[in-house]
Design an enzyme around this catalytic site. Structure first.
Site, mmCIF file in Angstrom:
data_model
loop_
_atom_site.group_PDB
_atom_site.id
_atom_site.type_symbol
_atom_site.label_atom_id
_atom_site.label_comp_id
_atom_site.label_asym_id
_atom_site.label_seq_id
_atom_site.Cartn_x
_atom_site.Cartn_y
_atom_site.Cartn_z
ATOM 1 N N HIS A 44 60.083 90.845 43.209
ATOM 2 C CA HIS A 44 58.789 90.188 42.996
ATOM 3 C C HIS A 44 58.537 89.097 44.039
ATOM 4 C CE1 HIS A 44 60.537 86.468 41.370
ATOM 5 N NE2 HIS A 44 61.373 87.207 40.666
ATOM 6 N N ASP B 114 42.553 89.331 50.088
ATOM 7 C CA ASP B 114 43.674 88.393 49.911
ATOM 8 C C ASP B 114 43.359 87.088 50.635
ATOM 9 O OD1 ASP B 114 46.122 87.027 49.830
ATOM 10 O OD2 ASP B 114 47.273 88.891 49.908
#
Length: 489
Positions: free
Chosen positions: A215, A437
């Site tokens: 992650h 983003d």
């Protein structure tokens, strides 16, 4: 018609210029105020730490007495914008890569002034040709060198005390500290291994391949287990053994107070928690954001074991040639100290302000159970909170050090990693990035392709740093399965 279009374009350009200038001015005011506020919080925490724990741990804007160094010998520090602590004693070698952004974060006003005198500083020559360690009046270690024209590097007592505790000569700080959460999820029983969520084929089925999921920053394994894991096909679930880890300092993994959370430590914990106990010999890697840097380091360490490499929004900022401080360059790219966009403002708060970010952790992370209950009541328990769990499930020491020592500290290493991936690894490389983003621009992914030409870059429209996975997990699960099927054996 054409005149009207040109006029409209001119108006938009003028508005954009005005907006950018306004953002710069307001950012200067806001972050100058935060610079002062962080100093006040520094003194406040020294008082509170002493009251709550009868001692205080040195921070990166101050130092403790000289004898912290003299009793453990010489500290060797490398150049090129990062500090490499080699050893503190002759009996045990300790090799850590520590980013100088931990202790060299100048105030914004100072940065503005520095630009005007930068050229003069470059003309300054060092008085000695030998690298030496000097004890300053504030108890920090200073390393001077005349080679390369690099500026003096200071290693503060906060680093020295941490390394002394790791060697065993000093008392380790208890975990959790008063400012950390005390719940069982945040403080696992086992301090030596990460929390690992493993999903494999049903009993009796043979595992064909392994997949490691890593992650990103301030997240957890739930980023994968709550999204793509349930959406893999039955065929994939019968063939692949999947591992999602909570990185050191995050989620339900250990959060040691005597760790510097370096890239090396993160790799060692993954090895100890996944590769060794599960006897993993070859594997695919899927990594998001910060995890992409750890994935690259892991791939370089095990070049013959990696079957495919999938990176999502990698924080790769190529350092220009001639840049004397690559870690500082990356820090300013990741956290440019601007109030807009808001996600960039949040990143800047975490990166630049050690004590203000600790205050945020006390408010949110220490009280995460309250916020979880409140959110469930507000939403009538209709919204899943795994992203919030990942966001709140960390301690300040782990997040602050990981950000600086992994994201900023790897500035001088990533290009070498990518060269190794290009020249020595035979695996496929796929890079995903959301077009919207606002935290990491899409040119980070294109920069990866410029270093590894065989890499496939996939830009997903109308997706940002999180929704590149969350919200399109079904499609992403199918894409991963296709990558694994097509991977070279």
């Amino acid at each position: 018609m054409r005149k009207a279009m040109r006029g409209s374009i001119s108006v938009r350009q003028a508005m954009a210029t005005f907006g950018s200038a306004l953002n710069d001015v307001l950012s200067l005011i806001v972050f100058s105020f935060l610079d002062l506020l962080d100093i006040l919080f520094c003194f406040l925490y020294k008082i509170l730490d002493y009251i709550m724990e009868a001692e205080w741990r040195p921070c990166y804007c101050s130092s403790s007495p000289k004898d912290m160094i003299t009793s453990f010998g010489k500290i060797l520090v490398s150049e090129s914008g990062r500090s490499k602590v080699v050893t503190l004693s002759s009996s045990k070698l300790q090799l850590e890569d520590i980013s100088d952004t931990l202790y060299c974060r100048s105030p914004l006003l100072s940065d503005v002034s520095r630009l005007t005198v930068n050229q003069l500083c470059r003309l300054k020559s060092a008085s000695s040709h030998d690298t030496s360690t000097v004890i300053t009046s504030r108890g920090s270690a200073v390393v001077r060198s005349s080679t390369g024209g690099s500026p003096t590097t200071t290693v503060t007592a906060a680093i020295i005390q941490t390394l002394q505790g790791k060697i065993g000569g000093h008392k380790s700080h208890l975990v959790p500290r008063w400012s950390d959460c005390h719940c069982a999820d945040c403080n696992p029983i086992s301090p030596d291994t990460l929390f690992v969520k493993a999903q494999g084929p049903p009993d009796g089925n043979t595992v064909e391949e392994d997949v490691l999921f890593i992650h990103g920053f301030i997240s957890s394994s739930a980023f994968w287990t709550e999204t793509v894991f349930p959406n893999f096909s039955s065929d994939a679930k019968s063939r692949y053994r999947m591992f999602a880890v909570d990185l050191l300092g995050f989620g339900r993994s250990p959060k040691p107070a005597d760790s510097l959370y370096t890239l090396r430590e993160h790799l060692e914990m993954i090895e100890r928690s996944v590769l060794e106990p599960y006897n993993v010999k070859s594997f695919h890697i899927v990594a998001h954001s910060l995890g992409s840097l750890i994935a690259l380091a892991l791939a370089v360490k095990y070049p013959g074991a990696v079957k495919s490499l999938t990176l999502i929004a990698p924080p790769y900022f190529p350092v220009p040639k001639g840049e004397q401080q690559p870690t500082q360059y990356v820090l300013r790219k990741v956290a440019p100290r601007r109030i807009w966009p808001l996600i960039g403002f949040g990143a800047s708060m975490i990166c630049w302000y050690e004590h203000l970010s600790r205050a945020v952790c006390i408010l949110l992370c220490k009280n995460h159970r309250f916020w979880d209950i409140a959110f469930r009541l507000i939403t009538f328990n209709r919204v899943r909170t795994y992203l919030m769990d990942g966001f709140f499930g960390h301690h300040h020491i782990g997040s602050f050090h990981t950000l600086h020592n992994v994201i900023c500290g790897s500035a001088g290493k990533v290009e070498t990693y990518l060269d190794v991936v290009r020249d020595q690894l035979n695996c496929s490389v796929t890079v995903y990035h959301g077009r919207n983003d606002e935290l990491l621009p899409i040119h980070c992914s294109y920069a990866v392709k410029s270093k590894v030409p065989r890499a496939q870059v996939k830009i997903i429209d109308r997706k940002d740093h999180v929704t590149i996975v969350v919200g399109r997990q079904k499609a992403f699960a199918r894409e991963l399965e296709e990558i694994w099927r097509n991977a070279k054996s």
